[in-house]
Design a protein around this motif. Structure first.
Motif, mmCIF file in Angstrom:
data_model
loop_
_atom_site.group_PDB
_atom_site.id
_atom_site.type_symbol
_atom_site.label_atom_id
_atom_site.label_comp_id
_atom_site.label_asym_id
_atom_site.label_seq_id
_atom_site.Cartn_x
_atom_site.Cartn_y
_atom_site.Cartn_z
ATOM 1 N N LYS A 182 -7.584 -28.819 17.830
ATOM 2 C CA LYS A 182 -7.336 -27.376 17.916
ATOM 3 C C LYS A 182 -7.056 -26.976 19.368
ATOM 4 N N LYS A 185 -3.541 -28.055 20.308
ATOM 5 C CA LYS A 185 -2.510 -27.216 19.704
ATOM 6 C C LYS A 185 -2.324 -25.902 20.462
ATOM 7 N N VAL A 195 3.651 -22.648 15.818
ATOM 8 C CA VAL A 195 2.753 -21.781 15.051
ATOM 9 C C VAL A 195 3.344 -20.382 14.953
ATOM 10 N N HIS A 221 -4.647 -23.245 11.338
ATOM 11 C CA HIS A 221 -4.872 -22.235 12.379
ATOM 12 C C HIS A 221 -5.169 -20.899 11.699
ATOM 13 N N SER A 241 -11.189 -26.224 11.753
ATOM 14 C CA SER A 241 -11.627 -24.847 11.946
ATOM 15 C C SER A 241 -12.875 -24.475 11.154
#
Length: 290
Positions: A182, A185, A195, A221, A241
């Motif tokens: 994460k 990214k 994204v 995300h 997440s």
């Protein structure tokens, strides 16, 4: 001599109260991979109730299962827990994604009461109409260069493996969970642009369909915001997440983050969730994945 005193037994720890919602959306569980946070997911499913539960794709990772078989008891327990929710009256709608695309052969069918649909229109309690889709159809890599998507999947799998080792070390040091993938990214400009482009594309399609919003997954995300007057909601994932999207009784939407939630163990619920091992059935379906 005083007789030895027997310490009084500790009172039983109270269970955390269940949270009740009108609707819950979860996606990108990736059951069948070591990266799936099945124990946290089980805890979430045990501590929440809803009228309708949407499984927004990549529930079972057919890509990974074709490469090597991985199906521990916790993953079986997740599936049994979902089926148990159906038996208790929850409506469960499964919208397949690219990793469980084998399920797209069964659109319109029911499995254990779970409805399989290519997409869905959900109407919130306050009257908004939301398009439910996994989102992979708006991923140019998936649609135009599938071999590149599989290559990226291998790289992502390696990052998750590194992430597991890193978090074991952080756990020994008393540090909280942290997602390396994460972080990467959000730091890599090209990933941030991907994204943003993805979010804009699905919101644009929701507008074209005359809807007020869209709920999707796919990019791992979690997000809840408006894009040019269209509600864009992404429920995140249960690999990095540990998030879900929920609808309250009044139609209000919220993203739940389960990373910092202390888990409680309900032995009675654990036994009920165990059920029959469905690994063989999963293997049959996974082999049909392209």
């Amino acid at each position: 001599m005083h007789p030895a005193m027997t310490p009084a037994p500790l009172p039983p720890q109270p269970k955390a109260a269940k949270q009740r919602f009108r609707t819950i959306w979860i996606s990108d569980l990736h059951l069948g991979t070591p990266g799936c946070q099945a124990e946290a997911l089980l805890d979430f499913l045990r501590r929440t109730e809803c009228e309708t539960l949407y499984l927004v794709g990549d529930i079972i990772d057919g890509w990974q299962l074709k490469r090597s078989w991985y199906w521990p008891q916790a993953h079986n327990d997740v599936v049994q827990k979902l089926l148990r929710k159906v038996r208790k009256g929850c409506r469960v709608i499964f919208v397949p994604g690219n990793h469980d695309e084998f399920a797209r052969h069964y659109i319109g069918h029911h499995f254990g009461g779970v409805e399989v649909a290519a997409e869905w229109i959900h109407t919130t309690a306050d009257g908004r109409r939301l398009w439910i889709t996994h989102g992979d159809l708006f991923d140019g890599v998936i649609q135009c260069a599938k071999w590149l998507a599989h290559l990226g999947d291998h790289a992502y799998e390696f990052t998750l493996k590194l992430n597991r080792h890193l978090n074991r070390l952080r756990g020994r040091l008393g540090l909280p969970y942290w997602s390396l993938s994460k972080y990467l990214k959000l730091k890599v400009k090209r990933a941030v642009s991907y994204v943003s482009d993805f979010e804009a594309a699905v919101a644009r399609e929701a507008r074209r369909r005359g809807l007020q919003g869209v709920v999707c997954g796919h990019i791992h995300h979690a997000e809840l915001r408006e894009i040019d007057g269209i509600l864009y909601a992404n429920d995140g994932d249960w690999v990095e997440s540990l998030t879900a999207l929920v609808e309250h009784a009044d139609g209000r939407l919220e993203i739940l983050d389960w990373t910092g939630v202390p888990h409680w163990q309900d032995s009675e619920a654990s036994q009920e969730d165990a059920g029959v091992d469905i690994g063989e059935e999963v293997a049959v379906f996974a082999r049909k994945s392209a």
